[in-house]
Design a protein around this motif. Sequence first.
Motif, PDB file in Angstrom:
ATOM      1  N   UNK A 122      27.537  72.581  74.806  1.00 51.61           N
ATOM      2  CA  UNK A 122      27.161  73.428  75.786  1.00 51.61           C
ATOM      3  C   UNK A 122      28.069  73.043  76.988  1.00 51.61           C
ATOM      4  N   UNK A 123      27.689  73.511  78.001  1.00 48.08           N
ATOM      5  CA  UNK A 123      28.287  73.175  79.611  1.00 48.08           C
ATOM      6  C   UNK A 123      28.461  71.834  80.193  1.00 48.08           C
ATOM      7  N   UNK A 124      27.449  71.065  79.472  1.00 49.87           N
ATOM      8  CA  UNK A 124      27.442  69.772  80.183  1.00 49.87           C
ATOM      9  C   UNK A 124      27.097  68.778  79.172  1.00 49.87           C
ATOM     10  N   UNK A 125      28.217  67.872  79.109  1.00 47.86           N
ATOM     11  CA  UNK A 125      28.423  66.789  77.908  1.00 47.86           C
ATOM     12  C   UNK A 125      28.517  65.460  78.500  1.00 47.86           C
ATOM     13  N   UNK A 126      27.400  64.649  78.093  1.00 50.88           N
ATOM     14  CA  UNK A 126      27.583  63.028  78.410  1.00 50.88           C
ATOM     15  C   UNK A 126      28.105  62.241  77.292  1.00 50.88           C
ATOM     16  N   UNK A 127      28.802  61.555  77.771  1.00 49.60           N
ATOM     17  CA  UNK A 127      29.318  60.526  76.477  1.00 49.60           C
ATOM     18  C   UNK A 127      29.100  59.159  77.039  1.00 49.60           C
ATOM     19  N   UNK A 128      28.719  58.271  76.257  1.00 57.03           N
ATOM     20  CA  UNK A 128      28.644  56.742  76.453  1.00 57.03           C
ATOM     21  C   UNK A 128      29.718  56.044  75.872  1.00 57.03           C
ATOM     22  N   UNK A 129      30.474  55.129  76.461  1.00 54.33           N
ATOM     23  CA  UNK A 129      31.598  54.443  75.714  1.00 54.33           C
ATOM     24  C   UNK A 129      31.298  53.051  75.890  1.00 54.33           C
ATOM     25  N   UNK A 162      28.083  55.996  81.671  1.00 49.11           N
ATOM     26  CA  UNK A 162      28.328  57.357  80.993  1.00 49.11           C
ATOM     27  C   UNK A 162      29.397  58.312  81.759  1.00 49.11           C
ATOM     28  N   UNK A 163      30.134  58.959  81.045  1.00 47.64           N
ATOM     29  CA  UNK A 163      31.271  59.879  81.298  1.00 47.64           C
ATOM     30  C   UNK A 163      30.521  61.444  81.089  1.00 47.64           C
ATOM     31  N   UNK A 164      30.457  62.339  82.160  1.00 48.36           N
ATOM     32  CA  UNK A 164      29.969  63.659  82.290  1.00 48.36           C
ATOM     33  C   UNK A 164      31.335  64.427  82.261  1.00 48.36           C
ATOM     34  N   UNK A 165      31.175  65.369  81.215  1.00 50.39           N
ATOM     35  CA  UNK A 165      32.016  66.563  81.138  1.00 50.39           C
ATOM     36  C   UNK A 165      31.403  67.823  81.656  1.00 50.39           C
ATOM     37  N   UNK A 166      31.933  68.592  82.565  1.00 51.07           N
ATOM     38  CA  UNK A 166      31.477  69.678  83.004  1.00 51.07           C
ATOM     39  C   UNK A 166      32.480  70.969  82.706  1.00 51.07           C
ATOM     40  N   UNK A 167      31.809  71.911  81.851  1.00 52.72           N
ATOM     41  CA  UNK A 167      32.973  72.933  81.415  1.00 52.72           C
ATOM     42  C   UNK A 167      32.384  74.212  82.193  1.00 52.72           C
ATOM     43  N   UNK A 168      31.685  74.299  82.884  1.00 54.26           N
ATOM     44  CA  UNK A 168      31.155  75.443  83.796  1.00 54.26           C
ATOM     45  C   UNK A 168      31.698  75.151  85.241  1.00 54.26           C
ATOM     46  N   UNK A 192      28.330  67.305  92.592  1.00 57.81           N
ATOM     47  CA  UNK A 192      28.909  66.644  93.786  1.00 57.81           C
ATOM     48  C   UNK A 192      27.647  66.486  94.778  1.00 57.81           C
ATOM     49  N   UNK A 193      26.877  67.229  94.905  1.00 55.94           N
ATOM     50  CA  UNK A 193      25.667  67.279  95.890  1.00 55.94           C
ATOM     51  C   UNK A 193      24.918  65.979  95.834  1.00 55.94           C
ATOM     52  N   UNK A 194      24.950  65.355  94.388  1.00 56.85           N
ATOM     53  CA  UNK A 194      23.838  64.292  93.978  1.00 56.85           C
ATOM     54  C   UNK A 194      24.505  63.065  93.777  1.00 56.85           C
ATOM     55  N   UNK A 195      26.070  63.113  93.987  1.00 56.07           N
ATOM     56  CA  UNK A 195      26.674  61.628  93.964  1.00 56.07           C
ATOM     57  C   UNK A 195      26.741  60.679  94.964  1.00 56.07           C
ATOM     58  N   UNK A 196      26.188  61.339  96.437  1.00 56.00           N
ATOM     59  CA  UNK A 196      26.322  60.394  97.297  1.00 56.00           C
ATOM     60  C   UNK A 196      27.564  60.529  98.334  1.00 56.00           C
ATOM     61  N   UNK A 197      27.537  59.786  99.449  1.00 53.91           N
ATOM     62  CA  UNK A 197      28.822  59.874 100.298  1.00 53.91           C
ATOM     63  C   UNK A 197      30.106  59.271  99.548  1.00 53.91           C
ATOM     64  N   UNK A 198      30.041  58.224  98.809  1.00 50.38           N
ATOM     65  CA  UNK A 198      31.284  57.543  98.119  1.00 50.38           C
ATOM     66  C   UNK A 198      30.863  57.487  96.678  1.00 50.38           C
ATOM     67  N   UNK A 199      31.287  58.529  95.879  1.00 52.25           N
ATOM     68  CA  UNK A 199      31.135  58.618  94.571  1.00 52.25           C
ATOM     69  C   UNK A 199      32.186  57.814  93.990  1.00 52.25           C
ATOM     70  N   UNK A 200      31.880  57.177  92.630  1.00 49.22           N
ATOM     71  CA  UNK A 200      32.850  56.396  91.852  1.00 49.22           C
ATOM     72  C   UNK A 200      33.102  57.512  90.786  1.00 49.22           C
ATOM     73  N   UNK A 201      34.307  57.785  90.532  1.00 46.67           N
ATOM     74  CA  UNK A 201      35.067  58.442  89.572  1.00 46.67           C
ATOM     75  C   UNK A 201      35.901  57.776  88.740  1.00 46.67           C
ATOM     76  N   UNK A 202      35.134  57.041  87.648  1.00 45.26           N
ATOM     77  CA  UNK A 202      36.290  56.569  86.705  1.00 45.26           C
ATOM     78  C   UNK A 202      37.177  57.331  85.972  1.00 45.26           C
ATOM     79  N   UNK A 203      38.287  56.850  85.705  1.00 44.20           N
ATOM     80  CA  UNK A 203      39.269  57.523  85.062  1.00 44.20           C
ATOM     81  C   UNK A 203      39.083  57.393  83.508  1.00 44.20           C
ATOM     82  N   UNK A 204      39.082  58.311  82.702  1.00 41.83           N
ATOM     83  CA  UNK A 204      38.757  58.037  81.272  1.00 41.83           C
ATOM     84  C   UNK A 204      40.000  57.330  80.643  1.00 41.83           C
ATOM     85  N   UNK A 205      39.543  56.403  79.931  1.00 46.20           N
ATOM     86  CA  UNK A 205      40.729  55.484  79.164  1.00 46.20           C
ATOM     87  C   UNK A 205      41.305  56.377  78.123  1.00 46.20           C
TER      88      UNK A 205
END
Length: 88
Positions: free
Chosen positions: A28-35, A40-46, A54-67
């Motif tokens: 489906x449109x939201x996929x969570x993967x754990x490495x 966790x890495x969340x993929x959004x397709x919608x 974005x509303x729930x991540x707070x003021x300074x979100x951390x967005x790790x780039x996928x290996x």
Amino acid sequence: MVFHRLISLRYNLTNIYESHEDKYRRYGPIVREEFEWGKPVVHLFDPDDFEKVFRYQGRYPIRRISDFLVHYRRNRPEKYSSAGLANT
């Protein structure tokens, strides 16, 4: 929101776009993967889901780039000049 846990060993890095298409069809449109790093890495397709996340991540979100994405881009220098942007 419903998250689906996914075992990433099913996919390879040769055709990353095909793996994302398959994840969308299967889970489906939201996929969570754990490495292996335990985050966790969340993929959004919608596109409508981006605002919700974005509303729930707070003021300074951390967005790790996928290996996987780094590997994919570094092995295609004819298409990509870098691995992309990240704040880690």
